[in-house]
Design an enzyme around this catalytic site. Structure first.
Site, PDB file in Angstrom:
ATOM      1  N   THR A   1      -2.700 -20.388  -0.611  1.00  0.00           N
ATOM      2  CA  THR A   1      -3.344 -19.913   0.609  1.00  0.00           C
ATOM      3  C   THR A   1      -4.848 -19.705   0.441  1.00  0.00           C
ATOM      4  O   THR A   1      -5.589 -19.767   1.422  1.00  0.00           O
ATOM      5  CB  THR A   1      -2.679 -18.600   1.075  1.00  0.00           C
ATOM      6  OG1 THR A   1      -1.269 -18.771   1.078  1.00  0.00           O
ATOM      7  CG2 THR A   1      -3.118 -18.224   2.466  1.00  0.00           C
TER       8      THR A   1
ATOM      9  N   LYS B   1      -1.275 -11.654   0.369  1.00  0.00           N
ATOM     10  CA  LYS B   1      -2.051 -12.875   0.114  1.00  0.00           C
ATOM     11  C   LYS B   1      -2.764 -13.363   1.359  1.00  0.00           C
ATOM     12  O   LYS B   1      -3.817 -14.006   1.264  1.00  0.00           O
ATOM     13  CB  LYS B   1      -1.155 -13.964  -0.480  1.00  0.00           C
ATOM     14  CG  LYS B   1      -0.004 -14.430   0.407  1.00  0.00           C
ATOM     15  CD  LYS B   1      -0.358 -15.591   1.308  1.00  0.00           C
ATOM     16  CE  LYS B   1       0.786 -15.925   2.250  1.00  0.00           C
ATOM     17  NZ  LYS B   1       0.443 -17.019   3.186  1.00  0.00           N
TER      18      LYS B   1
END
Length: 330
Positions: free
Chosen positions: A245, A188
């Site tokens: 994120t 990620k």
């Protein structure tokens, strides 16, 4: 358990020290920088990495690894690319049966090893767990509600660790999928840089949503190839962490991508920061790991090209959009 050691006094390590104290534990945190340890002990603030948050005065800081591992459990929060060296230095004095809880997100360069593989090699026979999920250090430090995954092969150990570290506002869910908890957290960061570039280029919310969704497919393909469970990758340490994120400037990786998209050089961006954007280092290792396990990760490969091979951003975007059409689940 009552005494928690923390290795790494960056923003996340400091926030976790606050969590551990709130949960009723004695805490010793090891800092690489002497000035950080001194500040924590004297002014009860980590003014370098987590300024403006008052720390509990019972948190003891040290620069000595041996003092941090003299504990009932140790949180490893050193940057991923330094994890091997830290564990090697601590190995000789690491107490038997004291679990190493990995809190860093990344894949080692060159070896393409997950952090559990690195720690397992350097601390043979020691219990290992992984703490991961959608967490901004500042929000955890501010005692805002947060949920994370704690993955451990030993379910009894996982239950003990959950009880030791959980608070009213820091909720831990357990898992036995150590691989899945790490793949989501590592990949990620690379995808967040891609989403930041989209934001910096002002390509719109549709583009970012597409990147997040197709990025989750890349996480799933790589995770399953490494032995992860699909449900883990759809949980807090996968989809949850990815969603957080890729959508906020608090994310070091997303904000770095924004700056790249706006035309700044990687060298200048990195030179202005004192914190680590793990995606910069993980991009190459994720791409190489995917090659070794024969998995196609076009978005991660594109980010690696921009970061490490001087690929032109506009040309890279055009190349991604020109990929052959196919079934969504292929």
């Amino acid at each position: 358990m009552s005494k928690i050691g923390i290795i790494g006094a960056g923003a996340w390590g400091t926030a976790l020290a606050m969590v551990a104290v709130r949960a009723g534990n004695e805490v010793v945190i090891q800092a690489h920088e002497k000035e950080v340890a001194n500040a924590i002990n004297k002014t009860h603030e980590n003014s370098v990495f987590l300024p403006s948050y008052e720390l509990d005065p019972t948190i003891k800081a040290t620069t000595k690894l041996d003092e941090a591992i003299d504990a009932d459990a140790v949180l490893l929060v050193a940057p991923a690319q330094h994890m091997r060296a830290v564990c090697e230095q601590a190995a000789d004095n690491w107490p038997d049966r004291v679990p190493a809880i990995i809190c860093s997100k990344g894949i080692e360069q060159e070896s393409c090893a997950l952090m559990s593989e690195v720690v397992g090699e350097m601390l043979p026979g020691k219990p290992i767990a992984v703490l991961s999920g959608p967490t901004f250090a500042a929000e955890v430090a501010g005692n805002l509600p947060t949920a994370v995954t704690l993955a451990c092969d030993d379910e009894t150990m996982a239950k003990v660790l959950m009880e030791t570290l959980s608070t009213q506002y820091f909720r831990i869910y357990r898992s036995r999928d150590v691989i899945g908890a790490q793949i989501g957290g590592a990949v990620k960061n690379v995808l967040a840089i891609a989403c930041g570039i989209v934001e910096g280029r002002k390509l719109g919310d549709n583009s970012r949503a597409a990147l997040v969704t197709r990025g989750l497919s890349e996480i799933s393909r790589l995770g399953i190839a490494k032995g992860a469970k699909a449900e883990t990758l759809a949980g807090l340490s996968g989809l949850g962490d990815l969603t957080l994120t890729c959508n906020a400037l608090q994310s070091r990786n997303f904000s770095l991508g924004v700056a790249l998209g706006q035309g700044q050089s990687l060298e200048n961006i990195m030179g202005e920061r004192n914190s680590v954007a793990e995606g910069v280092f993980t991009a190459s290792s994720v791409t190489e790991l995917a090659r070794r396990v024969d998995v196609d990760l076009p978005i991660c490969s594109a980010v690696d090209g921009v970061l490490n091979h001087s690929a032109n951003i506009e040309a890279t975007i055009s190349s991604l959009l020109a990929r052959p059409l196919k079934a969504e689940t292929a």
